[in-house]
Scaffold this active site. Structure first.
Site, PDB file in Angstrom:
ATOM      1  N   ARG A  54      29.710  -4.475  53.751  1.00 44.39           N
ATOM      2  CA  ARG A  54      28.428  -3.965  53.731  1.00 44.39           C
ATOM      3  C   ARG A  54      27.384  -4.946  54.536  1.00 44.39           C
ATOM      4  O   ARG A  54      26.517  -4.644  55.357  1.00 44.39           O
ATOM      5  CB  ARG A  54      28.077  -3.545  52.551  1.00 44.39           C
ATOM      6  CG  ARG A  54      28.365  -2.099  52.232  1.00 44.39           C
ATOM      7  CD  ARG A  54      28.560  -2.248  50.629  1.00 44.39           C
ATOM      8  NE  ARG A  54      29.793  -3.037  50.234  1.00 44.39           N
ATOM      9  CZ  ARG A  54      30.899  -2.372  50.332  1.00 44.39           C
ATOM     10  NH1 ARG A  54      31.164  -1.162  50.518  1.00 44.39           N
ATOM     11  NH2 ARG A  54      31.951  -3.375  50.056  1.00 44.39           N
ATOM     12  N   THR A  55      27.251  -6.317  53.865  1.00 42.52           N
ATOM     13  CA  THR A  55      26.222  -7.166  54.206  1.00 42.52           C
ATOM     14  C   THR A  55      26.110  -7.308  55.860  1.00 42.52           C
ATOM     15  O   THR A  55      25.238  -7.268  56.498  1.00 42.52           O
ATOM     16  CB  THR A  55      26.541  -8.330  53.382  1.00 42.52           C
ATOM     17  OG1 THR A  55      26.316  -7.875  52.158  1.00 42.52           O
ATOM     18  CG2 THR A  55      25.078  -9.184  53.721  1.00 42.52           C
ATOM     19  N   LYS A  83      37.959 -27.483  62.762  1.00 45.82           N
ATOM     20  CA  LYS A  83      38.085 -28.705  63.228  1.00 45.82           C
ATOM     21  C   LYS A  83      37.525 -29.895  62.529  1.00 45.82           C
ATOM     22  O   LYS A  83      37.545 -30.874  62.677  1.00 45.82           O
ATOM     23  CB  LYS A  83      37.538 -28.628  64.579  1.00 45.82           C
ATOM     24  CG  LYS A  83      38.162 -27.850  65.562  1.00 45.82           C
ATOM     25  CD  LYS A  83      37.560 -28.086  67.023  1.00 45.82           C
ATOM     26  CE  LYS A  83      38.090 -26.910  68.013  1.00 45.82           C
ATOM     27  NZ  LYS A  83      37.260 -26.910  69.372  1.00 45.82           N
ATOM     28  N   ARG A 104      26.897 -16.250  55.157  1.00 47.52           N
ATOM     29  CA  ARG A 104      27.286 -16.207  53.994  1.00 47.52           C
ATOM     30  C   ARG A 104      28.284 -17.432  53.881  1.00 47.52           C
ATOM     31  O   ARG A 104      29.008 -17.635  54.718  1.00 47.52           O
ATOM     32  CB  ARG A 104      27.825 -14.789  53.759  1.00 47.52           C
ATOM     33  CG  ARG A 104      28.691 -14.868  52.555  1.00 47.52           C
ATOM     34  CD  ARG A 104      29.455 -13.545  52.189  1.00 47.52           C
ATOM     35  NE  ARG A 104      28.412 -12.654  51.674  1.00 47.52           N
ATOM     36  CZ  ARG A 104      28.517 -11.254  51.456  1.00 47.52           C
ATOM     37  NH1 ARG A 104      29.892 -10.532  51.538  1.00 47.52           N
ATOM     38  NH2 ARG A 104      27.638 -10.617  50.929  1.00 47.52           N
ATOM     39  N   HIS A 132      21.889 -13.796  46.572  1.00 45.02           N
ATOM     40  CA  HIS A 132      22.134 -12.865  47.340  1.00 45.02           C
ATOM     41  C   HIS A 132      20.600 -12.007  47.479  1.00 45.02           C
ATOM     42  O   HIS A 132      20.580 -10.750  47.366  1.00 45.02           O
ATOM     43  CB  HIS A 132      23.249 -11.808  46.944  1.00 45.02           C
ATOM     44  CG  HIS A 132      23.794 -11.284  47.909  1.00 45.02           C
ATOM     45  ND1 HIS A 132      23.091 -10.733  49.089  1.00 45.02           N
ATOM     46  CD2 HIS A 132      24.980 -10.428  48.251  1.00 45.02           C
ATOM     47  CE1 HIS A 132      23.804  -9.953  50.026  1.00 45.02           C
ATOM     48  NE2 HIS A 132      24.937  -9.757  49.496  1.00 45.02           N
TER      49      HIS A 132
END
Ligand code: NCD
Length: 307
Positions: A54-55, A83, A104, A132
């Site tokens: 969703r986000t 890396k 995120r 959030h």
């Protein structure tokens, strides 16, 4: 234009800015052509070091609907992180290509760190079990649309209140609204962190902590269900023991008020049975749609493209 360039925690926004964002999101929902081309030529970098449906998709949909474009990754294994590149260096580079970054990351504090190295605004789309903020914007817009205004109600947070970042952000933000009583329903191992209850206490906000959903569900105007956050557990045994502590079913819904609203940030695992979905009080899928409108409002404000 928002006071702040970065959105790391909901407290980065004043109550007035929150209110303006909700008003703008409501206008965008009603008038789909409004702001349609406002972000033409602008680029949103989408850096997801943790899974999301969703986000990420609602941010991308929001940017495309504003006429802008997106670039980035949904899986860090496709980036130079594997890396050994540091987050600071990744963000410094991405800021050269994009006008705004949404990120995120599984580490608490990662968004704040990114904001210190970025020359463009950083939006926190979840930093570990911490915050959030754009889910809080979604939740508050849902409450405002469903109840008319944000204030004078009792909300019950149920499930994993220890690791659930959406709970931390929403509970802390609701302290700033009038007459909101908070009830925290969790097993003792998954209690809401003390930094949240301290915030409530200091502000003289009434709250209750309990492990029994049956004993309080009848008093709630909003029930905020959450998933037990499997990925934040140190051992699987604890997760298996706790994962099905609360299952909202039609029998429990019979104990609730007729005008209750059930919210859930989603994804749902077992904590709400599918039979509950057809109950008009179950509004979690509607709630998810508000997420796109509020993210459109946020991007347009941060990029200063509101006409
Ligand atoms: C939440 C999250 O990522 O914290 N999901 C979301 O963004 N809607 C909730 C969760 O994953 O349980």
């Amino acid at each position: 234009m928002l006071k702040t360039r970065h959105l790391i925690e909901p407290s980065d926004l004043t109550l007035e800015e929150l209110d303006d964002l909700f008003t703008l999101a409501e206008r965008i929902e009603k008038e789909p052509l409004y702001l349609r081309e406002s972000c033409r030529g602008k680029l949103l970098a989408v850096l997801f070091f943790e899974p999301s449906t969703r986000t990420r998709l609602s941010f991308e949909a929001a940017m495309f609907r504003l006429g802008g474009s997106c670039l980035g990754f949904a899986d860090p294994s496709a980036s130079s992180t594997v890396k050994g590149e540091s987050l600071a260096d990744t963000v410094r580079m991405v800021a050269c290509y994009a006008d705004v970054i949404v990120m995120r990351n599984p580490k608490e504090g990662a968004a704040l760190l990114a904001s210190r190295y970025s020359s463009v605004p950083v939006i926190n789309a979840g930093d570990g079990g911490h915050h959030h903020p754009t889910q809080t914007l979604t939740d508050l817009l849902a409450i405002r649309r469903l109840r008319g205004f944000i204030g004078n109600f009792t909300i019950g947070f149920c499930g994993d209140l220890k690791f659930g970042r959406t709970v931390h952000s929403l509970a802390k933000t609701l302290v700033r609204y009038c007459g909101v009583k908070q009830m925290f329903i969790s097993p003792p191992e998954l209690r809401v962190p003390s930094y949240i209850t301290t915030e409530l206490g200091v502000n003289g906000i009434e709250y209750v902590e309990t492990d029994s959903i049956e004993s309080v569900i009848g008093q709630l105007d909003v029930l905020y269900m959450t998933r037990v956050q499997k990925e934040r557990f140190f051992n699987e045994e604890d997760y298996i023991r706790l994962k099905d502590t609360y299952i909202l079913d039609t029998r429990k819904m019979e104990l609730a008020k007729k005008d209750l609203f059930v919210l859930h940030p989603l994804p749902r695992v077992n904590e709400i049975t599918p039979e509950v979905d057809s109950d008009p009080r179950a509004v979690y899928f509607k709630q998810a749609k508000f997420g796109m409108f509020i993210r459109m409002a946020l991007l347009a404000e941060i990029l200063d493209t509101v006409i």
